[in-house]
Design a protein around this motif. Structure first.
Motif, short mmCIF file in Angstrom:
data_model
loop_
_atom_site.label_atom_id
_atom_site.label_comp_id
_atom_site.label_asym_id
_atom_site.label_seq_id
_atom_site.Cartn_x
_atom_site.Cartn_y
_atom_site.Cartn_z
N ASN A 116 0.84 -1.19 0.00
CA ASN A 116 0.00 0.00 0.00
C ASN A 116 0.88 1.24 0.00
O ASN A 116 2.10 1.17 0.15
CB ASN A 116 -0.95 0.00 1.20
CG ASN A 116 -0.23 0.20 2.52
OD1 ASN A 116 0.05 1.32 2.92
ND2 ASN A 116 0.09 -0.90 3.20
N TYR A 117 0.23 2.38 -0.15
CA TYR A 117 0.90 3.69 -0.08
C TYR A 117 0.24 4.43 1.09
O TYR A 117 -0.93 4.79 1.01
CB TYR A 117 0.70 4.44 -1.40
CG TYR A 117 1.51 5.72 -1.54
CD1 TYR A 117 1.34 6.79 -0.67
CD2 TYR A 117 2.42 5.87 -2.58
CE1 TYR A 117 2.07 7.96 -0.81
CE2 TYR A 117 3.16 7.04 -2.75
CZ TYR A 117 2.97 8.08 -1.85
OH TYR A 117 3.69 9.23 -2.00
N SER A 124 -4.02 7.85 5.79
CA SER A 124 -4.63 7.48 4.51
C SER A 124 -3.83 6.37 3.86
O SER A 124 -2.60 6.44 3.80
CB SER A 124 -4.67 8.70 3.57
OG SER A 124 -5.28 9.81 4.20
N ASN A 125 -4.54 5.36 3.36
CA ASN A 125 -3.90 4.26 2.65
C ASN A 125 -4.48 4.15 1.25
O ASN A 125 -5.70 4.17 1.06
CB ASN A 125 -4.08 2.95 3.39
CG ASN A 125 -3.33 2.92 4.70
OD1 ASN A 125 -3.86 3.31 5.74
ND2 ASN A 125 -2.08 2.47 4.67
N ILE A 139 -8.10 4.60 -3.34
CA ILE A 139 -8.17 4.69 -1.88
C ILE A 139 -8.51 3.34 -1.29
O ILE A 139 -9.44 2.65 -1.74
CB ILE A 139 -9.24 5.74 -1.47
CG1 ILE A 139 -8.80 7.14 -1.87
CG2 ILE A 139 -9.48 5.68 0.04
CD1 ILE A 139 -9.86 8.20 -1.61
N GLN A 140 -7.75 2.94 -0.28
CA GLN A 140 -8.11 1.76 0.51
C GLN A 140 -8.91 2.17 1.75
O GLN A 140 -9.97 1.64 2.01
CB GLN A 140 -6.85 1.00 0.92
CG GLN A 140 -6.06 0.42 -0.23
CD GLN A 140 -4.83 -0.36 0.23
OE1 GLN A 140 -4.56 -0.48 1.43
NE2 GLN A 140 -4.07 -0.90 -0.72
N LYS A 141 -8.36 3.15 2.51
CA LYS A 141 -9.06 3.60 3.72
C LYS A 141 -8.41 4.89 4.21
O LYS A 141 -7.20 5.07 4.10
CB LYS A 141 -8.99 2.54 4.82
CG LYS A 141 -9.98 2.76 5.95
CD LYS A 141 -9.89 1.67 7.00
CE LYS A 141 -10.95 1.89 8.08
NZ LYS A 141 -10.78 0.96 9.22
N LEU A 146 -13.13 8.37 7.32
CA LEU A 146 -13.48 9.34 6.29
C LEU A 146 -13.78 8.68 4.95
O LEU A 146 -14.58 9.19 4.17
CB LEU A 146 -12.34 10.35 6.11
CG LEU A 146 -11.94 11.17 7.33
CD1 LEU A 146 -10.84 12.16 6.97
CD2 LEU A 146 -13.13 11.90 7.92
N ALA A 147 -13.12 7.56 4.68
CA ALA A 147 -13.37 6.82 3.45
C ALA A 147 -13.07 5.35 3.72
O ALA A 147 -12.08 5.01 4.38
CB ALA A 147 -12.49 7.35 2.31
#
Length: 691
Positions: A318-319, A361-362, A373-375, A416-417
């Motif tokens: 992931n980033y 953020s991932n 976006i992962q999460k 948030l996401a």
């Protein structure tokens, strides 16, 4: 291990004989050595009588070590293990393991002057700091939360300012193997009531392995205004921009085939080069410290501070990006007794409060670029504690300290996401008392015995509550335990020889342990406990006294010994019981010895040897890193250009024995990728100008 103990005892006997037989003929040929003092326990006191295991790295000790990394200097301290798996990637433990630290510093509280470098979430960006700008380091070993809040490992105090009343301008540059380049500039201007200092440095290093380049830009400034006889207001600001690539771990076979290789791809996952894995940390830290002598007997120190961190980590799976903002305050009062001949005391009362708000953020990592976006989560963490300390000196021989802190910790989070939650979910921990009782007794003027008992308490960090599996773990508990310790310090009359020994037993419960799933995403659990008995010994002595007339102007020997017999207790992970196994990542024995030769014409030679025994790399204890011997040397020459200007030229080498080893292993790694090979024999050289 017997041969290392024999070497140590031989050193002690030799040092004792020299001190007893060779008295200086003239006092003006002997450099008078000042007693070592510390400020860790809120006011300055001689380290000899402190009833705690405290180690100090002063300007003289730091000068002998390479100034491109904290690792070599910190590893001279018994009980301390600093690692650098790749340039810029620090890990640090004090009397413990790295079970919960895949990277970074956890379970150790670090201060930058009076300002916590450790945030409210328990993470410390030690690698943001350039050691060449640190003037003094104090290390308190073992849990010391009575004055410094939640920790079960220890406390490190970094002093970035030279507080001597002097003006100076210094500049230096060094370079070396594998593209090392490091430049630094420092200045200090001192007036009647004001002291201003400024430090700038830049460091770059291509690294020994593929995908291991690092660079760091660093700025640090401070100003102190003395508005009273014993009162001053200090301002401090630090900015660091650190970027380093991470090559990743190798299997034993891969390391033997090509130790300079980065992590290789597998049928299911790309490699380090494919994913362009790296870490970038931009950190801005600042604060004000008011140290005020309110009356003859009452003193107050008040610090207000804040920091901002912009963190990015493209990894294999992931980033990750983190936006972190911390603010807080620390204050304490000191009430001193009216001095009496056979009784003196001090009382301290204080508190510390911190808040860290993080947006984590991932994303998918598309070859170093952010993908889908992962999460995204917001995690706000708060901690505060109140502390009190009473210290008394009785008949100028018995020193007694009783201290305790009341610690509060909690966090709240919302997604948030993809959920876009409107409200935060709260997780609060019960208040915990961390007491400490300690005493020392001066058996003779030069022999002091000490003993202490203290409680350790370490809350889960933000990175453990919200790890890379993107699941917030509200069930993770704090780890806690009790530490029992005794020891002594011995010196000779002229303070040319010093011996510091301690034995301790630390019993830890609810140990926080890092785990990896099949996709190499991490999560953390409480997996039981550890029993940690150990012995530490540090000895230092001038076997040839400092002088200004002989060819040998001085020879100093130093030895540090660490014996760790740490084992798991009631330790269960994924259905396996590892109770009785050695603690993962902890060598059983470490012996660091050095010799310093001072010669005419301001020539000096420093040689240091580090023996580290084998290290278990997994909880099952069926794979070990081999023992190794590191030998390093540094020669320097100083020349006075004028009354105030000095020129220094130095050169050195590391890993002279060409050992194949890892200076930091990936513990319990998936696919047995445990190893991060360190550079083979390498060299450095540099020049400094001081005015």
């Amino acid at each position: 291990m017997n041969k290392h103990c024999l070497t140590l005892f031989t050193f002690l006997i030799l040092a004792g004989n020299v001190f007893s037989q060779n008295k200086p003929a003239k006092t003006d040929t002997v450099r008078q050595l000042k007693p070592v003092t510390i400020k860790a326990y809120l006011s300055e006191q001689p380290v000899l009588s402190v009833p705690a295991s405290v180690s100090v790295l002063g300007a003289a000790q730091l000068k002998q070590q390479p100034d491109n990394s904290f690792v070599s200097a910190l590893n001279t301290i018994p009980g301390v293990r600093a690692e650098e798996r790749s340039p810029g990637s620090y890990r640090l433990s004090i009397r413990g393991s790295l079970l919960r630290s895949p990277f970074g510093v956890r379970d150790v509280k670090i201060y930058f002057d009076e300002i916590p470098l450790t945030d409210a979430g328990g993470n410390t960006y030690l690698n943001a700091v350039d050691i060449s700008n640190i003037r003094h380091i104090e290390i308190l070993k073992g849990p010391d939360g009575s004055l410094f809040g939640a920790n079960s490992g220890g406390v490190v105090l970094l002093s970035p300012v030279n507080r001597t009343d002097s003006n100076y301008l210094s500049a230096g540059v060094n370079g070396g193997s594998y593209g090392l380049f490091h430049e630094k500039v420092s200045l200090q201007n001192t007036g009647a009531k004001n002291r201003f200092n400024f430090n700038q440095s830049y460091q770059t290093y291509n690294g020994y392995r593929q995908n291991s380049r690092m660079h760091r830009n660093y700025l640090q400034a401070g100003d102190a205004y003395q508005y009273g006889q014993n009162s001053e207001l200090r301002a401090l600001v630090m900015y660091s921009d650190l970027d380093y690539q991470t090559p990743g771990g190798l299997t034993l076979a891969q390391m033997q085939a090509d130790p300079r290789s980065a992590r290789l791809p597998t049928p299911t996952l790309p490699g380090a080069i494919d994913q362009k894995i790296r870490i970038n940390t931009k950190m801005l830290l600042g604060g004000l410290v008011n140290d005020a002598q309110l009356t003859d007997r009452i003193r107050n120190v008040l610090a207000v501070f804040g920091s901002h961190v912009d963190f990015a980590n493209p990894f294999i799976t992931n980033y990750e990006q983190r936006d972190e903002n911390t603010y807080g305050m620390r204050t304490y009062f000191e009430l001193a007794a009216i001095p009496k001949e056979n009784f003196d005391w001090k009382l301290n009362l204080g508190m510390e409060w911190q808040q860290t708000n993080s947006q984590i953020s991932n994303y998918d990592n598309n070859a170093g670029e952010k993908g889908n976006i992962q999460k995204i989560d917001k995690v706000n963490t708060g901690q505060h504690f109140f502390f009190a300390r009473y210290a008394a000196d009785i008949f100028k021989r018995l020193h007694v300290e009783a201290a305790a802190s009341l610690n509060y910790y909690g966090y709240k989070f919302r997604n948030l996401a993809p959920l876009n939650e409107a409200d935060f979910t709260n997780r609060s921990f019960d208040a915990v008392v961390m007491p400490r009782l300690a005493l020392s007794y001066q058996l003779t003027n030069d022999f002091i015995w000490r003993a202490s008992v203290s409680r350790g308490y370490s809350t889960p960090t933000t990175a453990e509550v919200r790890p890379t599996n993107n699941i917030i773990n509200t069930g993770l508990q704090a780890q806690l335990g009790w530490n029992y310790e005794t020891g002594f310090r011995l010196r000779d009359e002229e303070q040319l020889f010093m011996l510091d020994a301690s034995i301790f037993y630390y019993k830890l419960k609810n140990a926080i342990v890092r785990q990896l799933d099949a996709n190499e995403k991490e999560y953390y659990i409480n997996a039981g406990g550890t029993n940690q008995p150990g012995l530490e010994l540090a000895a230092s002595g001038w076997v040839v006294r400092p002088n200004a007339i002989n060819f040998i102007r001085g020879i100093q020997l130093s030895t540090g010994v660490t014996l760790s017999r740490f084992k798991f207790k009631d330790y269960n992970v994924s259905g396996a019981n590892y109770s009785g196994n050695r603690l993962t990542g902890v060598p059983g024995e470490v012996v660091v010895s050095s010799v310093l030769f001072n010669l005419p014409a301001s020539l000096s030679l420093f040689v240091q040897h580090n023996y580290t025994s084998s290290i278990p790399l997994n909880d099952a204890n069926n794979i070990y890193a081999a023992k190794y011997h590191l030998l390093q040397a540094k020669a320097s020459w100083q020349h006075a250009i004028s009354r105030k200007t000095r020129f220094e030229l130095y050169a050195g080498a590391d890993n002279l024995l060409n050992q194949k080893y890892s200076l930091g292993n990936d513990l319990n790694a998936v696919g047995t990728r445990y190893f991060n090979p360190a550079p083979l024999r390498n060299y450095f050289f540099g020049v400094n100008v001081n005015m």
